[in-house]
Design an enzyme around this catalytic site. Structure first.
Site, mmCIF file in Angstrom:
data_model
loop_
_atom_site.group_PDB
_atom_site.id
_atom_site.type_symbol
_atom_site.label_atom_id
_atom_site.label_comp_id
_atom_site.label_asym_id
_atom_site.label_seq_id
_atom_site.Cartn_x
_atom_site.Cartn_y
_atom_site.Cartn_z
ATOM 1 N N TYR A 273 0.993 -1.129 0.039
ATOM 2 C CA TYR A 273 0.113 -0.024 -0.029
ATOM 3 C C TYR A 273 0.784 1.321 0.205
ATOM 4 C CZ TYR A 273 -3.999 -2.750 1.340
ATOM 5 O OH TYR A 273 -5.136 -3.748 1.220
ATOM 6 N N LYS B 50 -24.653 6.470 -3.750
ATOM 7 C CA LYS B 50 -24.274 7.610 -4.695
ATOM 8 C C LYS B 50 -24.392 7.503 -6.183
ATOM 9 C CE LYS B 50 -20.561 8.360 -2.743
ATOM 10 N NZ LYS B 50 -19.127 9.001 -2.368
ATOM 11 N N ALA C 237 -17.761 -2.211 -2.936
ATOM 12 C CA ALA C 237 -17.603 -2.328 -4.265
ATOM 13 C C ALA C 237 -16.965 -1.289 -4.540
ATOM 14 C CB ALA C 237 -18.665 -2.719 -5.001
ATOM 15 N N GLY C 238 -16.059 -0.595 -3.907
ATOM 16 C CA GLY C 238 -15.276 0.495 -4.453
ATOM 17 C C GLY C 238 -16.157 1.868 -4.339
ATOM 18 N N SER D 256 -13.363 -4.152 0.637
ATOM 19 C CA SER D 256 -14.182 -3.363 -0.401
ATOM 20 C C SER D 256 -15.697 -3.809 -0.435
ATOM 21 C CB SER D 256 -13.599 -3.609 -1.756
ATOM 22 O OG SER D 256 -14.160 -2.350 -2.749
ATOM 23 N N PRO D 257 -16.159 -3.803 1.067
ATOM 24 C CA PRO D 257 -17.409 -4.232 1.045
ATOM 25 C C PRO D 257 -18.416 -3.374 0.433
ATOM 26 C CG PRO D 257 -16.589 -3.130 3.109
ATOM 27 C CD PRO D 257 -15.499 -3.228 2.086
#
Length: 353
Positions: free
Chosen positions: A58, A221, A214-215, A211-212
């Site tokens: 990262y 939104k 999904a990004g 990523s629960p």
């Protein structure tokens, strides 16, 4: 805050984990400054979150450095469990990548230094390495545990057969086995239910979900008729991939309808759905700012009704792949509870067919 055992281990982790990929990152994924990162960590600690997830890759180690700097101050380390990862390229040399004994041990030393700690609580292999014998990988991880550099080991992004191969290699030599796997899983992408969730239940592994949302696609939104002006997917980030936008929007429609009726965010609904799924131990949350973290943390105390959960299950359910549809036809009299977690919800559909 609720705490669950991590697989068959005696370690309890909070149902929410703080993700730190944005620490020192880029605009595409989010760029959290050290000062903002410290405030976010304190917010999570105050809420009772005790697991903090990072990786050597990262931002080329910057995420680990920032997390290490934060946790070493004000007694934070005593309240926090650190999870980090190894596998991806960390240099220009031929051995600066993969899951060889050389790379694992060298990168563990480097991570310990960046994290400013004597021990990593959960050390995870970040991805499968088909070029290194699994026996070598598991032996290296076992060595790190036995020498006191690592307390528990886990994996991420393995397939079901990769997982079983690793567990067999560990057990064959009496070494440390994985206690958890970190996987992608969400209302948008339920692929993990075919193999990864069942193998975790059967073999006693904890499930950490990355990523629960999904990004950000499940934040509420993104809609059919509009798209936010910022976010990972707006910036060109394509993880996870979207193969069926119409189905995704149907999931979002249901998600938003439930959220609006309950007066919460779409993100809270998506996270609460995951926390109620079989086998899930903890869900990794992130955020570009403090308000996003506060909203995500609220999901720990938000409960869906059985009717709301069914609506979400139905709209997001993937097709039943082979051999599972065949087992649904022919093996109903010999299915285990783990089998039925996957196959059971399709029984009515196949009886009509």
């Amino acid at each position: 805050m609720e705490y669950r055992y991590l697989g068959r281990s005696g370690l309890k982790v909070s149902v929410l984990t703080m993700g730190t990929m944005t620490f020192g990152g880029s605009e595409k994924i989010g760029n959290t400054s050290p000062a903002d990162a410290a405030r976010q960590v304190d917010l999570c600690l105050e809420a009772g979150i005790n697991l903090y997830d990072t990786a050597n890759v990262y931002n080329a180690g910057v995420s680990e450095e920032i997390l290490g700097d934060i946790l070493k101050e004000n007694g934070r380390r005593q309240k926090a469990l650190i999870a980090t990862k190894v596998r991806f390229k960390m240099g220009d040399g031929p051995n600066d990548i993969g899951l060889s004994r050389h790379h694992i041990i060298e990168q563990c030393k480097a991570s310990l230094k960046r994290l400013k700690t004597d021990v990593i609580d959960l050390y995870q292999v970040h991805e499968w390495d088909g070029k290194t014998p699994i026996e070598e990988t598991m032996e290296a991880l076992d060595t790190l545990v036995r020498h006191g550099h690592v307390r528990y080991i886990g994996c991420s992004n393995y397939s079901g057969w990769h997982m079983m191969k690793a567990l067999m290699a560990a057990e064959k030599r009496g070494g440390q086995r994985f206690v958890s796997q970190q996987i992608h899983y969400s209302l948008h992408s339920r692929d993990a239910e075919y193999e990864l969730v069942p193998v975790s239940q059967d073999q006693g592994l904890g499930i950490l979900v990355w990523s629960p949302l999904a990004g950000g696609l499940l934040s509420g939104k993104y809609r059919r008729d509009s798209e936010p002006d910022s976010g990972r997917h707006v910036g060109g980030f394509r993880e996870p991939p979207v193969y069926d936008w119409e189905k995704l929007y149907s999931v979002i429609d249901t998600l938003v309808a439930i959220a609006e009726a309950r007066g919460v965010s779409g993100a809270q609904v998506a996270l609460a759905w995951l926390l109620g799924r079989p086998g899930v131990t903890s869900v990794i949350i992130g955020g570009r700012n403090e308000s996003q973290f506060r909203d995500n943390i609220a999901a720990a105390s938000f409960k869906l009704t059985a009717e709301e959960r069914k609506r979400l299950d139905d709209v997001s359910r993937p097709p039943l792949l082979y051999p599972y549809w065949h087992q649904s036809f022919s093996a109903q009299d010999r299915l285990s509870p783990v089998d039925l977690d996957l196959i059971g919800p399709y029984a009515e559909e196949f009886s009509r067919g």
